[in-house]
Scaffold this motif. Sequence first.
Motif, PDB file in Angstrom:
ATOM      1  N   THR A  42       0.844  -1.193   0.000  1.00  0.00           N
ATOM      2  CA  THR A  42       0.000   0.000   0.000  1.00  0.00           C
ATOM      3  C   THR A  42       0.882   1.247   0.000  1.00  0.00           C
ATOM      4  N   PRO A  43       0.319   2.403  -0.352  1.00  0.00           N
ATOM      5  CA  PRO A  43       1.091   3.652  -0.256  1.00  0.00           C
ATOM      6  C   PRO A  43       1.572   3.924   1.178  1.00  0.00           C
ATOM      7  N   GLN A  44       0.774   3.544   2.160  1.00  0.00           N
ATOM      8  CA  GLN A  44       1.184   3.741   3.562  1.00  0.00           C
ATOM      9  C   GLN A  44       2.413   2.892   3.892  1.00  0.00           C
ATOM     10  N   HIS A  45       2.476   1.689   3.329  1.00  0.00           N
ATOM     11  CA  HIS A  45       3.631   0.820   3.546  1.00  0.00           C
ATOM     12  C   HIS A  45       4.900   1.464   2.981  1.00  0.00           C
ATOM     13  N   LYS A  47       5.441   4.716   2.702  1.00  0.00           N
ATOM     14  CA  LYS A  47       5.800   5.838   3.579  1.00  0.00           C
ATOM     15  C   LYS A  47       6.502   5.359   4.837  1.00  0.00           C
ATOM     16  N   THR A  48       5.993   4.319   5.463  1.00  0.00           N
ATOM     17  CA  THR A  48       6.596   3.850   6.712  1.00  0.00           C
ATOM     18  C   THR A  48       7.941   3.184   6.460  1.00  0.00           C
ATOM     19  N   THR A  49       8.086   2.511   5.320  1.00  0.00           N
ATOM     20  CA  THR A  49       9.344   1.821   5.030  1.00  0.00           C
ATOM     21  C   THR A  49      10.446   2.799   4.660  1.00  0.00           C
ATOM     22  N   ALA A  51      10.533   6.127   5.498  1.00  0.00           N
ATOM     23  CA  ALA A  51      10.586   7.299   6.375  1.00  0.00           C
ATOM     24  C   ALA A  51      11.964   7.479   7.004  1.00  0.00           C
TER      25      ALA A  51
END
Length: 59
Positions: A42-45, A47-49, A51
């Motif tokens: 996902t796009p959130q994955h 961002k967290t990876t 960051a």
Amino acid sequence: MGVAPLVQHILIERRRLMQNGCIVSFNGKLNDERLDEQRFETPQHVKTTTAWRSDYNEI
């Protein structure tokens, strides 16, 4: 009976990454290759990876 160290540690000053530019360059290329092989769900994955990269470059 102290023995003089044969290796002297020289620390890099904060925010002066180019004092050790070869290692910084190698680490950046290695991290790029690792990210190229990673599958993001996902796009959130994403961002967290990734960051940590902005934190590392700005701190």
